[in-house]
Design an enzyme around this catalytic site. Structure first.
Site, short mmCIF file in Angstrom:
data_model
loop_
_atom_site.label_atom_id
_atom_site.label_comp_id
_atom_site.label_asym_id
_atom_site.label_seq_id
_atom_site.Cartn_x
_atom_site.Cartn_y
_atom_site.Cartn_z
N LYS A 28 3.39 7.15 4.26
CA LYS A 28 2.65 5.89 4.29
C LYS A 28 2.21 5.50 5.70
O LYS A 28 1.72 4.39 5.91
CB LYS A 28 3.50 4.77 3.69
CG LYS A 28 3.93 5.04 2.25
CD LYS A 28 4.85 3.93 1.75
CE LYS A 28 5.47 4.30 0.42
NZ LYS A 28 6.41 3.25 -0.05
N ARG A 87 1.58 -11.06 5.89
CA ARG A 87 3.04 -11.18 5.91
C ARG A 87 3.68 -10.56 7.15
O ARG A 87 4.87 -10.72 7.38
CB ARG A 87 3.62 -10.55 4.64
CG ARG A 87 3.13 -11.25 3.38
CD ARG A 87 3.67 -10.61 2.12
NE ARG A 87 5.11 -10.81 1.99
CZ ARG A 87 5.84 -10.35 0.97
NH1 ARG A 87 5.24 -9.68 -0.01
NH2 ARG A 87 7.13 -10.56 0.92
N LYS A 134 20.80 15.59 -6.44
CA LYS A 134 20.94 14.14 -6.52
C LYS A 134 21.30 13.68 -7.93
O LYS A 134 20.69 14.10 -8.91
CB LYS A 134 19.62 13.46 -6.10
CG LYS A 134 19.16 13.80 -4.70
CD LYS A 134 20.07 13.18 -3.64
CE LYS A 134 19.54 13.44 -2.24
NZ LYS A 134 20.42 12.84 -1.21
N ARG A 178 13.19 -3.43 -8.70
CA ARG A 178 11.80 -3.08 -8.94
C ARG A 178 11.53 -3.04 -10.44
O ARG A 178 12.40 -2.67 -11.24
CB ARG A 178 11.44 -1.71 -8.33
CG ARG A 178 11.74 -1.58 -6.85
CD ARG A 178 10.97 -2.59 -6.01
NE ARG A 178 9.55 -2.38 -6.05
CZ ARG A 178 8.89 -1.53 -5.26
NH1 ARG A 178 9.56 -0.78 -4.38
NH2 ARG A 178 7.59 -1.42 -5.34
N HIS A 220 -4.75 -14.15 10.25
CA HIS A 220 -3.88 -13.03 9.86
C HIS A 220 -4.34 -11.69 10.43
O HIS A 220 -3.87 -10.64 9.99
CB HIS A 220 -3.80 -12.95 8.34
CG HIS A 220 -3.27 -14.20 7.70
ND1 HIS A 220 -2.06 -14.76 8.05
CD2 HIS A 220 -3.81 -15.01 6.75
CE1 HIS A 220 -1.86 -15.84 7.33
NE2 HIS A 220 -2.91 -16.02 6.54
N PRO A 251 0.83 -1.21 0.00
CA PRO A 251 0.00 0.00 0.00
C PRO A 251 0.87 1.26 0.00
O PRO A 251 1.78 1.39 0.81
CB PRO A 251 -0.80 -0.13 1.30
CG PRO A 251 -0.82 -1.59 1.59
CD PRO A 251 0.52 -2.09 1.13
N GLU A 252 0.59 2.16 -0.92
CA GLU A 252 1.36 3.39 -1.05
C GLU A 252 0.52 4.57 -0.55
O GLU A 252 -0.55 4.38 -0.01
CB GLU A 252 1.79 3.59 -2.50
CG GLU A 252 2.54 2.41 -3.10
CD GLU A 252 3.93 2.19 -2.49
OE1 GLU A 252 4.39 3.05 -1.70
OE2 GLU A 252 4.55 1.17 -2.78
#
Length: 271
Positions: free
Chosen positions: A56, A107, A151, A260, A89, A2-3
């Site tokens: 988040k 998880r 950066k 990714r 869970h 989830p973002e």
């Protein structure tokens, strides 16, 4: 995982219903990523004053202290007066007089952490070091562009790092860069003012649209009222390797960056 959009959708789906509630009990299941940090009994009798989001993380403000909630890789929250019996869970429950907030996390990479306040070392460890809030009023272009100029990291990986702007996860980074017309491998410091401004606007636009669409449900995400997200159905490049670009028809490409998957159009995102 989830973002930001999924976390914001989750917040909106239960914030109004839990505000003003009094904690009646806490149920703790198997250990999560980090311990709660206090005895559950300490939270009984506390009143929920509101629910905020930082990146988040969800911040559940109590009349004394706060709870920081992270959904981890596969977590989701549900809030209702009559939830079904706890499953294998379901690892945390905040039981209130207005309903029960339950964390479902197969998880167990999520966490619920109590802190005395945002200056508490437990809270600072989780919240310090993050970049600008892309949906907030402080997402100033000048600050954002200065962060890019400092950066040499490829822009896609810099967006995922969260140090310049917070909460732009993998799906949204791919979509943002497509909308801005920037190749994911371009070094952040090479992005000039004009393209940086397009990127700044694309971040706001994509994330706001994702929140409006309920986030993205790729496997098991749902909001606290059980609703699934639909943003993934209108993705321009994410998950579309080999398919024609919706804008120019060129096949969408897939590459790996920092373990990714990155999707982009080689024609629309030339540099």
């Amino acid at each position: 995982m989830p973002e930001l959009p999924e976390v914001e959708v989750t917040r909106r789906s239960f914030a109004g219903a839990i505000e003003g509630a009094t904690v009646r009990g806490i149920t703790v299941g198997k250990p999560l990523r980090w311990p709660l940090g206090t005895e559950p009994a300490v939270l009984v009798g506390r009143r929920v004053c509101g629910v905020r989001r930082r990146g988040k993380y969800l911040l559940l403000d109590l009349d004394e202290g706060l709870l920081l909630i992270h959904l981890g890789m596969s977590g989701s929250l549900r809030f209702a007066r009559d939830l079904p019996a706890r499953g294998a869970h379901d690892h945390f429950e905040l039981i209130t007089d207005q309903g029960t907030l339950r964390l479902h996390d197969p998880r167990r990479f999520g966490a619920v952490v109590w802190a005395a306040g945002e200056s508490d070392p437990r809270a600072r460890k989780l919240l310090d070091g993050w970049g600008l809030e892309p949906l907030g009023e402080d997402f100033a272009f000048e600050t954002f562009h200065a962060g890019l100029r400092a950066k040499r990291t490829p822009i896609k990986q810099l967006l995922l790092a969260g140090t310049v702007v917070v909460g732009v996860g993998n799906i949204y980074a791919c979509e943002v860069l497509f909308l801005a017309g920037i190749r994911p491998t371009t070094r952040a410091c090479a992005i000039g003012p004009q393209r940086a401004r397009r990127l700044h606007g694309a971040i706001r636009e994509v994330l706001a649209r994702a929140v409006e669409r309920g986030g993205s449900t790729l496997r098991d995400f749902s909001s606290a009222d059980g609703s699934a997200g639909h943003f993934q159905l209108e993705a321009n490049v994410y998950g579309r390797a080999g398919l024609p670009c919706r804008q120019c028809g060129t096949p969408v490409r897939l590459l790996r960056q920092g373990q990714r998957s990155t999707y982009f159009c080689p024609h629309c995102q030339r540099a």
